[in-house]
Design a protein around this motif. Structure first.
Motif, PDB file in Angstrom:
ATOM      1  N   VAL A 284       0.736  -1.155  -0.134  1.00 28.36           N
ATOM      2  CA  VAL A 284       0.045   0.168   0.134  1.00 28.36           C
ATOM      3  C   VAL A 284       0.815   1.185   0.132  1.00 28.36           C
ATOM      4  CG1 VAL A 284      -1.596   1.426   1.402  1.00 28.36           C
ATOM      5  CG2 VAL A 284      -1.883  -1.196   1.012  1.00 28.36           C
ATOM      6  N   TYR A 285       2.229   1.392   0.948  1.00 24.67           N
ATOM      7  CA  TYR A 285       3.004   2.195   0.913  1.00 24.67           C
ATOM      8  C   TYR A 285       3.694   2.513  -0.368  1.00 24.67           C
ATOM      9  CZ  TYR A 285       1.370   3.279   5.759  1.00 24.67           C
ATOM     10  OH  TYR A 285       0.606   3.608   6.824  1.00 24.67           O
ATOM     11  N   VAL A 286       3.973   1.375  -1.059  1.00 31.69           N
ATOM     12  CA  VAL A 286       4.822   1.536  -2.231  1.00 31.69           C
ATOM     13  C   VAL A 286       3.760   2.176  -3.280  1.00 31.69           C
ATOM     14  CG1 VAL A 286       5.537   0.248  -4.205  1.00 31.69           C
ATOM     15  CG2 VAL A 286       6.353  -0.374  -1.935  1.00 31.69           C
ATOM     16  N   ALA A 287       2.438   1.977  -3.474  1.00 38.83           N
ATOM     17  CA  ALA A 287       1.696   2.741  -4.192  1.00 38.83           C
ATOM     18  C   ALA A 287       1.423   4.230  -3.906  1.00 38.83           C
ATOM     19  CB  ALA A 287       0.308   2.023  -4.118  1.00 38.83           C
ATOM     20  N   VAL A 288       1.324   4.505  -2.451  1.00 40.69           N
ATOM     21  CA  VAL A 288       0.841   5.760  -2.008  1.00 40.69           C
ATOM     22  C   VAL A 288       2.094   6.762  -2.126  1.00 40.69           C
ATOM     23  CG1 VAL A 288      -0.037   6.933   0.020  1.00 40.69           C
ATOM     24  CG2 VAL A 288      -1.280   4.725  -1.022  1.00 40.69           C
ATOM     25  N   ILE A 289       3.115   6.239  -1.775  1.00 36.60           N
ATOM     26  CA  ILE A 289       4.399   7.213  -1.608  1.00 36.60           C
ATOM     27  C   ILE A 289       4.790   7.978  -2.773  1.00 36.60           C
ATOM     28  CG2 ILE A 289       6.880   6.929  -1.211  1.00 36.60           C
ATOM     29  CD1 ILE A 289       6.615   4.947   0.847  1.00 36.60           C
ATOM     30  N   PRO A 290       4.757   7.453  -3.819  1.00 33.11           N
ATOM     31  CA  PRO A 290       5.024   8.212  -4.919  1.00 33.11           C
ATOM     32  C   PRO A 290       4.056   9.425  -5.415  1.00 33.11           C
ATOM     33  CG  PRO A 290       5.178   5.793  -5.729  1.00 33.11           C
ATOM     34  CD  PRO A 290       4.558   6.202  -4.226  1.00 33.11           C
ATOM     35  N   ILE A 291       2.862   9.084  -4.936  1.00 35.88           N
ATOM     36  CA  ILE A 291       1.618  10.107  -4.978  1.00 35.88           C
ATOM     37  C   ILE A 291       2.199  11.274  -4.249  1.00 35.88           C
ATOM     38  CG2 ILE A 291      -0.705  10.551  -4.649  1.00 35.88           C
ATOM     39  CD1 ILE A 291      -1.285   7.699  -5.546  1.00 35.88           C
ATOM     40  N   TRP A 292       2.422  10.915  -2.931  1.00 39.98           N
ATOM     41  CA  TRP A 292       2.738  11.942  -1.753  1.00 39.98           C
ATOM     42  C   TRP A 292       3.847  12.674  -2.249  1.00 39.98           C
ATOM     43  CZ3 TRP A 292      -0.542  14.568   0.897  1.00 39.98           C
ATOM     44  CH2 TRP A 292      -1.636  14.053   1.399  1.00 39.98           C
ATOM     45  N   GLY A 293       4.903  11.890  -3.049  1.00 39.37           N
ATOM     46  CA  GLY A 293       5.983  12.711  -3.518  1.00 39.37           C
ATOM     47  C   GLY A 293       5.687  13.591  -4.527  1.00 39.37           C
TER      48      GLY A 293
ATOM     49  N   GLY B 147       4.826   8.198   5.050  1.00 42.93           N
ATOM     50  CA  GLY B 147       4.745   6.934   3.907  1.00 42.93           C
ATOM     51  C   GLY B 147       6.290   6.061   3.972  1.00 42.93           C
ATOM     52  N   VAL B 148       7.314   6.970   3.886  1.00 44.51           N
ATOM     53  CA  VAL B 148       8.423   6.298   3.575  1.00 44.51           C
ATOM     54  C   VAL B 148       8.867   5.391   5.067  1.00 44.51           C
ATOM     55  CG1 VAL B 148      10.967   6.818   3.382  1.00 44.51           C
ATOM     56  CG2 VAL B 148       9.238   8.080   1.755  1.00 44.51           C
ATOM     57  N   LEU B 149       8.587   6.225   5.984  1.00 47.03           N
ATOM     58  CA  LEU B 149       8.997   5.642   7.357  1.00 47.03           C
ATOM     59  C   LEU B 149       7.995   4.300   7.729  1.00 47.03           C
ATOM     60  CD1 LEU B 149       9.954   8.690   9.649  1.00 47.03           C
ATOM     61  CD2 LEU B 149      11.509   6.876   8.929  1.00 47.03           C
ATOM     62  N   SER B 150       6.669   4.589   7.381  1.00 45.83           N
ATOM     63  CA  SER B 150       5.778   3.441   7.482  1.00 45.83           C
ATOM     64  C   SER B 150       6.319   2.133   6.791  1.00 45.83           C
ATOM     65  CB  SER B 150       4.337   3.899   6.978  1.00 45.83           C
ATOM     66  OG  SER B 150       4.090   4.882   8.078  1.00 45.83           O
ATOM     67  N   LEU B 151       6.524   2.482   5.423  1.00 43.18           N
ATOM     68  CA  LEU B 151       7.247   1.374   4.509  1.00 43.18           C
ATOM     69  C   LEU B 151       8.103   0.499   5.083  1.00 43.18           C
ATOM     70  CD1 LEU B 151       7.260   0.007   1.707  1.00 43.18           C
ATOM     71  CD2 LEU B 151       8.871   1.684   0.935  1.00 43.18           C
ATOM     72  N   PHE B 152       8.956   1.254   5.635  1.00 41.93           N
ATOM     73  CA  PHE B 152      10.470   0.763   6.224  1.00 41.93           C
ATOM     74  C   PHE B 152       9.958  -0.092   7.672  1.00 41.93           C
ATOM     75  CE2 PHE B 152      13.049   3.586   3.825  1.00 41.93           C
ATOM     76  CZ  PHE B 152      13.464   2.653   3.086  1.00 41.93           C
ATOM     77  N   TYR B 153       9.075   0.743   8.402  1.00 46.04           N
ATOM     78  CA  TYR B 153       8.481   0.156   9.766  1.00 46.04           C
ATOM     79  C   TYR B 153       7.912  -1.213   9.319  1.00 46.04           C
ATOM     80  CZ  TYR B 153       5.785   0.024  13.942  1.00 46.04           C
ATOM     81  OH  TYR B 153       5.090  -0.437  15.017  1.00 46.04           O
ATOM     82  N   PHE B 154       7.002  -1.463   8.592  1.00 46.21           N
ATOM     83  CA  PHE B 154       6.029  -2.426   8.302  1.00 46.21           C
ATOM     84  C   PHE B 154       6.700  -3.614   7.680  1.00 46.21           C
ATOM     85  CE2 PHE B 154       2.601   0.653   9.313  1.00 46.21           C
ATOM     86  CZ  PHE B 154       1.919  -0.270  10.197  1.00 46.21           C
ATOM     87  N   SER B 155       7.801  -3.069   6.902  1.00 47.77           N
ATOM     88  CA  SER B 155       8.628  -4.176   6.126  1.00 47.77           C
ATOM     89  C   SER B 155       9.720  -4.749   7.272  1.00 47.77           C
ATOM     90  CB  SER B 155       9.465  -3.426   5.113  1.00 47.77           C
ATOM     91  OG  SER B 155       8.525  -3.041   3.958  1.00 47.77           O
ATOM     92  N   LEU B 156       9.893  -4.164   8.224  1.00 49.63           N
ATOM     93  CA  LEU B 156      11.009  -4.738   9.146  1.00 49.63           C
ATOM     94  C   LEU B 156      10.606  -5.567  10.376  1.00 49.63           C
ATOM     95  CD1 LEU B 156      13.291  -1.866   9.871  1.00 49.63           C
ATOM     96  CD2 LEU B 156      13.795  -3.763   8.845  1.00 49.63           C
ATOM     97  N   CYS B 157       8.841  -6.030  10.006  1.00 46.44           N
ATOM     98  CA  CYS B 157       8.362  -6.718  11.142  1.00 46.44           C
ATOM     99  C   CYS B 157       9.073  -8.194  10.851  1.00 46.44           C
ATOM    100  CB  CYS B 157       6.912  -6.876  10.762  1.00 46.44           C
ATOM    101  SG  CYS B 157       5.925  -7.616  11.917  1.00 46.44           S
TER     102      CYS B 157
END
Length: 113
Positions: free
Chosen positions: A35-44, A80-90
């Motif tokens: 979800v964050y991979v899809a949303v991060i470019p939009i916010w960028g 979004g970037v931090l959430s991507l890394f946060y949920f990927s590190l679970c």
């Protein structure tokens, strides 16, 4: 007869049929990074457009409020970037996971009204 509960609770990871993500409770977060991979470019793009529109295109008429409003898409992009890394590190073990957790929590608190 089924085995006693204490035997089920002490099963080794080699004989368990679940992966390490399921054992640690991370299976529910399996698709969150997508979800964050899809949303991060939009916010960028929104952040870049707001910065260009405020500081380049309409620089003469931009007020302090416009500059402060730039923080909205910027914080959302950073979250979004931090959430991507946060949920990927679970599962969240180790120093890098702790650092991302702290940064993620601070940015999440900052972006909330």
């Amino acid at each position: 007869p089924p085995p006693p509960l204490w035997q089920l609770a002490t099963a080794t990871s080699a004989s368990a049929s679940t992966s390490w993500q399921e054992n640690s409770g991370c299976s529910i977060y399996q698709y969150v990074p997508l979800v964050y991979v899809a949303v991060i470019p939009i916010w960028g793009l929104l952040t870049a457009f707001w910065a260009w529109n405020t500081y380049r295109r309409n620089q003469a008429s931009a007020r302090d409020l416009h500059g402060l409003l730039f923080c909205v898409p910027m914080l959302q992009f950073l979250n979004g970037v931090l959430s991507l890394f946060y949920f990927s590190l679970c599962p969240w073990r180790g120093r890098i996971a702790l650092i991302y957790t702290i940064l993620w929590a601070v940015v999440t608190i900052l972006k909330e009204p």
